[in-house]
Design a protein around this motif. Structure first.
Motif, PDB file in Angstrom:
ATOM      1  N   MET A  64       0.727  -1.387  -0.023  1.00 32.09           N
ATOM      2  CA  MET A  64       0.109  -0.004   0.375  1.00 32.09           C
ATOM      3  C   MET A  64       0.592   1.676  -0.198  1.00 32.09           C
ATOM      4  N   ALA A  65       0.341   2.035  -0.734  1.00 35.79           N
ATOM      5  CA  ALA A  65       1.110   3.335  -1.074  1.00 35.79           C
ATOM      6  C   ALA A  65      -0.168   4.914  -0.461  1.00 35.79           C
ATOM      7  N   LEU A  66       0.472   5.524   0.487  1.00 37.60           N
ATOM      8  CA  LEU A  66       0.158   6.086   0.726  1.00 37.60           C
ATOM      9  C   LEU A  66       0.443   8.119   0.281  1.00 37.60           C
ATOM     10  N   THR A  67      -0.567   9.067  -0.124  1.00 39.10           N
ATOM     11  CA  THR A  67       0.549   9.651  -0.380  1.00 39.10           C
ATOM     12  C   THR A  67      -0.202  10.918   0.803  1.00 39.10           C
ATOM     13  N   GLY A  68       0.857  12.558   0.662  1.00 38.15           N
ATOM     14  CA  GLY A  68       0.295  13.583   1.796  1.00 38.15           C
ATOM     15  C   GLY A  68       0.973  14.566   1.110  1.00 38.15           C
ATOM     16  N   LYS A  69       0.906  15.156   1.867  1.00 37.22           N
ATOM     17  CA  LYS A  69       2.056  16.523   1.461  1.00 37.22           C
ATOM     18  C   LYS A  69       3.369  16.506   2.435  1.00 37.22           C
ATOM     19  N   PRO A  70       3.876  16.739   1.723  1.00 37.61           N
ATOM     20  CA  PRO A  70       5.062  16.418   2.766  1.00 37.61           C
ATOM     21  C   PRO A  70       5.263  17.628   4.279  1.00 37.61           C
ATOM     22  N   TYR A  71       5.848  17.030   4.787  1.00 39.41           N
ATOM     23  CA  TYR A  71       5.943  17.951   6.607  1.00 39.41           C
ATOM     24  C   TYR A  71       6.993  17.971   7.567  1.00 39.41           C
ATOM     25  N   SER A  72       7.092  18.716   8.110  1.00 40.89           N
ATOM     26  CA  SER A  72       8.987  18.673   9.204  1.00 40.89           C
ATOM     27  C   SER A  72       8.432  17.614  10.138  1.00 40.89           C
ATOM     28  N   ASN A  73       9.200  17.622  10.613  1.00 41.18           N
ATOM     29  CA  ASN A  73       8.550  17.470  12.586  1.00 41.18           C
ATOM     30  C   ASN A  73       9.019  18.171  13.347  1.00 41.18           C
ATOM     31  N   ALA A  74       9.365  19.150  13.442  1.00 41.75           N
ATOM     32  CA  ALA A  74       9.569  20.821  14.161  1.00 41.75           C
ATOM     33  C   ALA A  74       8.354  21.671  13.373  1.00 41.75           C
ATOM     34  N   GLU A  75       7.304  20.776  11.947  1.00 42.37           N
ATOM     35  CA  GLU A  75       6.236  21.534  11.972  1.00 42.37           C
ATOM     36  C   GLU A  75       4.765  20.780  12.735  1.00 42.37           C
ATOM     37  N   LEU A  76       5.592  19.329  12.479  1.00 45.16           N
ATOM     38  CA  LEU A  76       4.524  18.256  13.060  1.00 45.16           C
ATOM     39  C   LEU A  76       4.075  18.911  14.471  1.00 45.16           C
ATOM     40  N   HIS A  77       5.559  18.768  15.680  1.00 46.53           N
ATOM     41  CA  HIS A  77       5.359  19.388  17.101  1.00 46.53           C
ATOM     42  C   HIS A  77       4.821  20.795  17.295  1.00 46.53           C
ATOM     43  N   GLU A  78       4.669  21.333  16.165  1.00 48.39           N
ATOM     44  CA  GLU A  78       4.088  22.956  16.960  1.00 48.39           C
ATOM     45  C   GLU A  78       2.968  22.735  16.493  1.00 48.39           C
ATOM     46  N   LEU A  79       2.257  21.669  15.765  1.00 41.63           N
ATOM     47  CA  LEU A  79       1.024  21.644  16.020  1.00 41.63           C
ATOM     48  C   LEU A  79       0.523  20.767  16.871  1.00 41.63           C
ATOM     49  N   LEU A  80       1.674  19.828  17.399  1.00 47.60           N
ATOM     50  CA  LEU A  80       0.662  18.403  18.767  1.00 47.60           C
ATOM     51  C   LEU A  80       0.568  20.070  19.740  1.00 47.60           C
ATOM     52  N   HIS A  81       1.630  20.665  19.546  1.00 50.39           N
ATOM     53  CA  HIS A  81       1.558  21.875  21.361  1.00 50.39           C
ATOM     54  C   HIS A  81       0.507  22.394  20.727  1.00 50.39           C
ATOM     55  N   VAL A  82       0.248  22.951  19.995  1.00 49.19           N
ATOM     56  CA  VAL A  82      -1.160  23.879  20.577  1.00 49.19           C
ATOM     57  C   VAL A  82      -2.754  23.216  19.781  1.00 49.19           C
ATOM     58  N   LEU A  83      -2.351  21.816  19.364  1.00 48.07           N
ATOM     59  CA  LEU A  83      -3.711  20.873  19.614  1.00 48.07           C
ATOM     60  C   LEU A  83      -3.658  20.213  21.150  1.00 48.07           C
ATOM     61  N   ARG A  84      -2.209  20.535  21.935  1.00 42.63           N
ATOM     62  CA  ARG A  84      -3.128  19.248  23.101  1.00 42.63           C
ATOM     63  C   ARG A  84      -4.266  19.829  23.677  1.00 42.63           C
ATOM     64  N   PRO A  85      -3.873  21.229  24.584  1.00 42.14           N
ATOM     65  CA  PRO A  85      -5.614  21.908  24.831  1.00 42.14           C
ATOM     66  C   PRO A  85      -6.837  21.490  24.443  1.00 42.14           C
ATOM     67  N   VAL A  86      -6.570  21.195  23.547  1.00 41.67           N
ATOM     68  CA  VAL A  86      -7.656  21.010  22.604  1.00 41.67           C
ATOM     69  C   VAL A  86      -7.934  19.662  22.005  1.00 41.67           C
ATOM     70  N   LEU A  87      -7.015  18.355  22.108  1.00 39.34           N
ATOM     71  CA  LEU A  87      -7.407  17.046  21.925  1.00 39.34           C
ATOM     72  C   LEU A  87      -7.325  16.277  23.231  1.00 39.34           C
ATOM     73  N   LEU A  88      -6.784  16.282  24.283  1.00 35.81           N
ATOM     74  CA  LEU A  88      -6.869  15.776  25.508  1.00 35.81           C
ATOM     75  C   LEU A  88      -8.075  16.545  26.616  1.00 35.81           C
ATOM     76  N   ALA A  89      -8.877  15.167  26.086  1.00 39.76           N
ATOM     77  CA  ALA A  89     -10.287  15.450  27.161  1.00 39.76           C
ATOM     78  C   ALA A  89      -9.948  15.928  28.727  1.00 39.76           C
ATOM     79  N   ASN A  90      -9.454  15.738  28.782  1.00 41.71           N
ATOM     80  CA  ASN A  90      -9.144  16.321  30.597  1.00 41.71           C
ATOM     81  C   ASN A  90      -8.904  17.506  30.741  1.00 41.71           C
ATOM     82  N   GLU A  91      -8.459  18.580  29.863  1.00 37.89           N
ATOM     83  CA  GLU A  91      -7.882  19.645  29.553  1.00 37.89           C
ATOM     84  C   GLU A  91      -9.191  20.546  29.625  1.00 37.89           C
TER      85      GLU A  91
END
Length: 217
Positions: A64-91
């Motif tokens: 299987m081959a999945l195609t997606g727009k490339p992104y850097s680890n820095a971009e991913l980590h920034e996204l996860l950081h700002v998502l944490r207050p809304v993704l984690l149910a206990n926030e």
């Protein structure tokens, strides 16, 4: 206390029904914080550059081959950081708490259907309604695959989950696994903004409007 009216419209009932709810200062503060978190999300590099879901799925001789727009680890980590207050149910102002608050205050069957449709996207992503792929017992288009990754290698370092994720990468390749992660995160983000539309109705409307705005059920 703020009294808010909404009109819930559906395909079979375009006029819809007017429903009302009351929100106290603590409720409104929670909803305001939820919107503030999404404003931070809009400032991330990935969002600014066009946060994209998986753009293709195909089968090759190698699998299987999945195609997606490339992104850097820095971009991913920034996204996860700002998502944490809304993704984690206990926030305090998480998606879970904001959605639950709206459901409790309005107590309406059609609005509940609207919230459940958003939750389906939040929990399972945007492709789960159309298709599903599994590796062993693991669904790929499902919140469980994202939680496996988050708990194994990102937010936490659970050894068992890390080993399970390593097996996913071995089966899919690291590049395909990255595309899958971003696809599921895109579903989360899509659901967050869909809920924000309803939150902003509550925050922006004057108390008891004569002509309430419409929300599609």
């Amino acid at each position: 206390m703020k009294n808010v009216a909404l009109r819930i419209a559906a395909q079979e009932d375009p006029v819809g029904e007017a429903i009302t709810a009351s929100f106290d200062d603590a409720d409104l503060a929670l909803l305001q914080q939820y919107c503030a978190s999404l404003d931070r999300l809009r400032e991330t590099a990935l969002f600014q550059n066009g946060l994209s879901p998986m753009t293709g799925l195909s089968w090759t001789s190698a699998g299987m081959a999945l195609t997606g727009k490339p992104y850097s680890n820095a971009e991913l980590h920034e996204l996860l950081h700002v998502l944490r207050p809304v993704l984690l149910a206990n926030e305090a102002a998480s998606y879970e708490n904001a959605s639950g608050l709206l459901g409790r205050r309005f107590k309406n069957k059609n609005l509940s259907k609207h919230l459940k449709a958003i939750r389906f996207i939040f929990d399972r992503g945007e492709l789960a309604s159309y298709m599903q792929v599994t590796i062993g017992d693991q669904k790929l288009f499902d919140d469980s695959i994202l939680r496996l990754w988050l708990n194994g290698v990102q937010y936490h370092t659970d050894a068992e989950k890390a080993a399970a994720w390593a097996q996913i990468e071995k089966s899919l390749t690291t590049e395909n696994a990255r595309a899958l992660v971003m696809n599921q995160l895109h579903g989360k983000v899509s659901a967050l903004f869909r809920l924000e539309q309803l939150v902003k109705f509550v925050l922006d409307e004057k108390s008891g409007p004569a002509t309430p705005p419409a929300v599609a059920a």
